[in-house]
Design a protein around this motif. Sequence first.
Motif, mmCIF file in Angstrom:
data_model
loop_
_atom_site.group_PDB
_atom_site.id
_atom_site.type_symbol
_atom_site.label_atom_id
_atom_site.label_comp_id
_atom_site.label_asym_id
_atom_site.label_seq_id
_atom_site.Cartn_x
_atom_site.Cartn_y
_atom_site.Cartn_z
ATOM 1 N N ALA A 1 0.630 -0.996 -0.214
ATOM 2 C CA ALA A 1 -0.101 -0.522 -0.015
ATOM 3 C C ALA A 1 0.876 1.087 0.184
ATOM 4 O O ALA A 1 1.965 1.232 0.150
ATOM 5 C CB ALA A 1 -0.594 -0.326 1.143
ATOM 6 N N ALA A 2 0.139 2.629 -0.124
ATOM 7 C CA ALA A 2 0.889 3.835 -0.318
ATOM 8 C C ALA A 2 1.259 4.084 1.271
ATOM 9 O O ALA A 2 0.231 4.351 2.156
ATOM 10 C CB ALA A 2 -0.180 4.911 -1.069
ATOM 11 N N PRO A 3 2.722 4.673 1.344
ATOM 12 C CA PRO A 3 2.426 4.779 2.992
ATOM 13 C C PRO A 3 2.386 5.853 3.208
ATOM 14 O O PRO A 3 1.750 7.600 2.439
ATOM 15 C CB PRO A 3 4.163 5.510 2.871
ATOM 16 C CG PRO A 3 4.975 5.451 1.439
ATOM 17 C CD PRO A 3 3.285 4.597 0.297
ATOM 18 N N ALA A 4 1.613 6.487 4.626
ATOM 19 C CA ALA A 4 2.031 7.424 4.997
ATOM 20 C C ALA A 4 2.989 8.986 5.475
ATOM 21 O O ALA A 4 4.143 8.199 5.961
ATOM 22 C CB ALA A 4 0.651 7.297 6.359
ATOM 23 N N LEU A 5 2.727 9.783 5.054
ATOM 24 C CA LEU A 5 4.435 10.590 5.279
ATOM 25 C C LEU A 5 4.482 11.229 7.119
ATOM 26 O O LEU A 5 2.974 11.767 7.276
ATOM 27 C CB LEU A 5 3.887 11.773 4.149
ATOM 28 C CG LEU A 5 4.434 11.130 2.863
ATOM 29 C CD1 LEU A 5 3.987 12.217 2.451
ATOM 30 C CD2 LEU A 5 5.446 10.478 2.847
ATOM 31 N N ASN A 6 5.095 11.588 7.929
ATOM 32 C CA ASN A 6 4.531 11.427 9.061
ATOM 33 C C ASN A 6 5.749 13.326 9.295
ATOM 34 O O ASN A 6 5.531 14.179 9.979
ATOM 35 C CB ASN A 6 5.498 10.775 9.823
ATOM 36 C CG ASN A 6 4.795 9.579 10.282
ATOM 37 O OD1 ASN A 6 3.554 9.763 9.441
ATOM 38 N ND2 ASN A 6 5.431 8.889 10.719
ATOM 39 N N LEU A 7 6.769 13.085 8.618
ATOM 40 C CA LEU A 7 7.842 14.349 9.286
ATOM 41 C C LEU A 7 8.920 14.802 7.694
ATOM 42 O O LEU A 7 9.060 13.603 6.912
ATOM 43 C CB LEU A 7 8.636 13.913 10.561
ATOM 44 C CG LEU A 7 9.792 14.925 11.167
ATOM 45 C CD1 LEU A 7 9.146 15.908 11.869
ATOM 46 C CD2 LEU A 7 10.430 14.027 11.374
ATOM 47 N N PRO A 8 8.987 15.903 7.897
ATOM 48 C CA PRO A 8 8.032 17.416 7.706
ATOM 49 C C PRO A 8 6.930 16.973 8.129
ATOM 50 O O PRO A 8 6.331 16.407 6.184
ATOM 51 C CB PRO A 8 8.769 18.876 7.338
ATOM 52 C CG PRO A 8 8.884 18.180 5.941
ATOM 53 C CD PRO A 8 9.096 16.346 5.584
ATOM 54 N N ALA A 9 5.578 17.556 8.785
ATOM 55 C CA ALA A 9 4.323 17.750 8.538
ATOM 56 C C ALA A 9 3.690 18.382 7.367
ATOM 57 O O ALA A 9 4.456 19.033 7.035
ATOM 58 C CB ALA A 9 3.525 18.641 9.942
ATOM 59 N N ALA A 10 2.648 18.080 7.106
ATOM 60 C CA ALA A 10 2.118 18.759 5.364
ATOM 61 C C ALA A 10 1.903 20.428 6.514
ATOM 62 O O ALA A 10 1.496 20.836 6.779
ATOM 63 C CB ALA A 10 0.854 18.306 5.159
ATOM 64 N N GLY A 11 2.473 21.283 4.659
ATOM 65 C CA GLY A 11 2.118 22.604 5.612
ATOM 66 C C GLY A 11 3.749 23.045 6.562
ATOM 67 O O GLY A 11 3.048 24.812 6.654
ATOM 68 N N GLU A 12 4.753 22.422 6.908
ATOM 69 C CA GLU A 12 5.309 23.604 7.460
ATOM 70 C C GLU A 12 5.600 24.788 7.375
ATOM 71 O O GLU A 12 6.465 24.224 6.452
ATOM 72 C CB GLU A 12 6.533 21.921 8.401
ATOM 73 C CG GLU A 12 7.152 22.463 8.726
ATOM 74 C CD GLU A 12 7.179 22.927 10.565
ATOM 75 O OE1 GLU A 12 7.446 23.898 10.888
ATOM 76 O OE2 GLU A 12 6.398 22.140 11.183
#
Length: 842
Positions: free
Chosen positions: A486-497
């Motif tokens: 499956a597609a991975p979920a992104l953690n860091l940096p946060a979206a819009g940081e």
Amino acid sequence: MDRTLRKAVALAACFLTLAAAVPALPARAAGPAQVTISVNGQSAAPLAGARSVGANIEMSLVSDEMWQANGNWMEQSFFAGELSMMRWGYDAWAFDWETGRPLSENRYWGGLNSRDAAGTFGLEEFIAFCKKNGIVPFVMIPIESLDAFGGEAPLEKVKALTASMAQYIASQGVELCYFDMGNEPWNNGAGGSGNAQYLGSLFPEFQQIVKSANPNYRLVLQRAPQNVLWNGWNNTLVSAAQGAFDAYDDHRYSFYGWNKYFDKNGDDLLAPGSPIEGKEAILGECNIGWTPVQDNWDEGHVRDLGGSMALLNAMLDLIDGGQYGYIVSWPSHYPSKASISGCPNKSFGWFDLDRWYLDGDTVRLTGPALAHRIINQNVLENKLDAASTGEKVRVFAYENAQQTDLRVIVLNKWDATQLTLQVPQQYSSASAMVLRGESVWDTAPQYINHIAGNQPVNGGVFVNDIPGEAVVVYTFSAGQDSAAPAAPALNLPAAGETRASTAQAFAWQPVPGARNYRLVVSLHPDLSDPVIDTYTGRAVRYQSSEELLPGTAYYWAVTAGNAAGAASSAVSGFTTQAKESGVFTLNNDSVYISCSAGWNQQASAGSYRNDDMSCSEAGGYAEFTFTGTGAKLYGIKGDWCGLADVQVDFGAPVRVDAYAPAPEAQALLFDTGELPYGEHTVTLTVAGEKNPASTGVWIEYDKVELFDSQNGQPLANKVVWNDDNPNLKKFSVWNHQSVEGSYHGDDSSSNTWKAHVEFSFTGTNAVLYGLKGPWCGKADITVDGARAATVDAYAPEMQLGQVLYDTGALEPGAHTVRLTVTASKSAQSSGKWIELDRVVWQ
């Protein structure tokens, strides 16, 4: 003794007599064209010791400002290293953790934050970081500050601080913490068998204090290095402690420089100490490249790829040995010249504190960090036996308990070669990362993709070409992939940081079935023209060795893949923190400050870096050139100080009076005020005069602060040496004379055959300026010992400030230029004179 010298002196006294001379890295013969590596799949043995490693953090050298700067760049780097333990060390043994101030000045070895203890990165921040990242904290009890060991703290004070520290850590919900009884107490006040006996007698009570906060907390007995001295000291200490400790802490040192490692067939860098039965073992300091060699600190300290390979080799050896439950490297960042005199130029560690404190720069030392990353991301549950047919090609192999994942770590000390890897036959695909640089001297090596995706392995045999002087990490996978991950979920940096670090770590959630991840970072939302495009193997954290641009928008995504297919995350965006309008500071001995003869550097307590430059000779000057909008010059004021003149861009002099009835360190001597943006030169000249209240005419300058209110980036990258500068070495007959209109109104002239001027610099260009005229002749120029040009200084009329020779662009590094009078001339000239005015290099 000045306290900033104590660290260097104490360590040198311990180690110099045992350190062997280290020659420069020899020219190696070409390695074998082919090397076979065999991995024995039947030899799997569970690792009894550490499967990951940790690092020390030298608390007195880190400020809250440094920790929080540039998107928490230090925290980002530690996070990316996936550390198992962090030891809160270096001067913690001398501190009152509650106030952040030294318990005992004569036990405190330095650290810039002593000047502003309220800004020190302290225990609270340290514990918060460990808890946030699942790192086991290892703290030091300030045992060396005891008055019994020559310190200033009574026993009851040290016990009370230990109790409050343990209780605070417990109140933060930390369930496992180790407490070290000081730092190398045999070296810092507790030496001698009598002191070992007394120190050992304290263990029962301190163990009770620690366990009262949490029964799971562990008291640690620290032993003296058995490969140095003090076995009798250790025996006395252990006997007197009566078993009232939970673990013991060894510190191990390598007694030859890292470069000798590359000249050895064997790889024995560190030997563990003898085990203490029934007690947990910790290697609290794994010291590679630390030991000073024959009074040459630079030879013993390295921050480059070669040192990182030696560190990696030593830690993997110790992991395979299985004695230590935790292995912690030291230093994580090196005590800088700003805190301790005599610190090396080639520091070894994760971070360069000089770059931060002296230059305001957040450049990281990435080699040791990458060594940690390789171990912490690739050492699995079981060790397999592995062998190499190349004696300069070292190999380690690790496998998971399910026998579906094999990691093979290859250290190649030779030139490029072809590997044939023979692995268990169930492994059907391979990928690889490589740690490499331009050479073993590279101070910013990269850990990047070597084999993308999942390459097939046929019958347990895999052939691959590897680079020279590098570490290659192979990931072999077993079994067939029936479906793409499956597609991975992104953690860091946060979206819009909006305040991400230029040393940003990237992290994402692991995906079941993924055998390799591809990280792409770009300046464009469509991820075109990426600035980072690499596979990370199965690691889900990544930090590049190279900095991102400040104040810049970036976009990134991660693709998880296996042999059946791949799936990509959505594209996420972030913006790095803008470079703040900071101050660029030059210490008095900066190469960018040019001094005439007569200035002397001296120790000066309270000054920036605890030194300054002094001169009492009328006409003695110090000068610097910079690009920006302003500068401030600081120095000493006192009742022995006199008058000086300061000029900006060779304008009208401004009189400065450095007299004060009582000494003032880091006093402001001169402020240019706001200048138009551009290149400026500031000159400080000793007047040789004083006001009536002073007893002397001395001028002492300490540091220079540069500013740029328009761009936030003041720049000092040009050095100007007048003809009388001590760095211009003159040979034979030269005349120093007044020449109106020349730089500083003077030049040096000679018409003597083979008279020459020579100078060395580290940079990429140098230009020699002088006078041309009808009496001038010819000179030869050599650059780095090679004939470069013959210059003719004849001109029909006198011309000042003329270019005699320009080296053009040179390779970055150290260079030597020589101008030699040939005592020859052109037919038109009436003489053979050469007149040198100044040298400019950058």
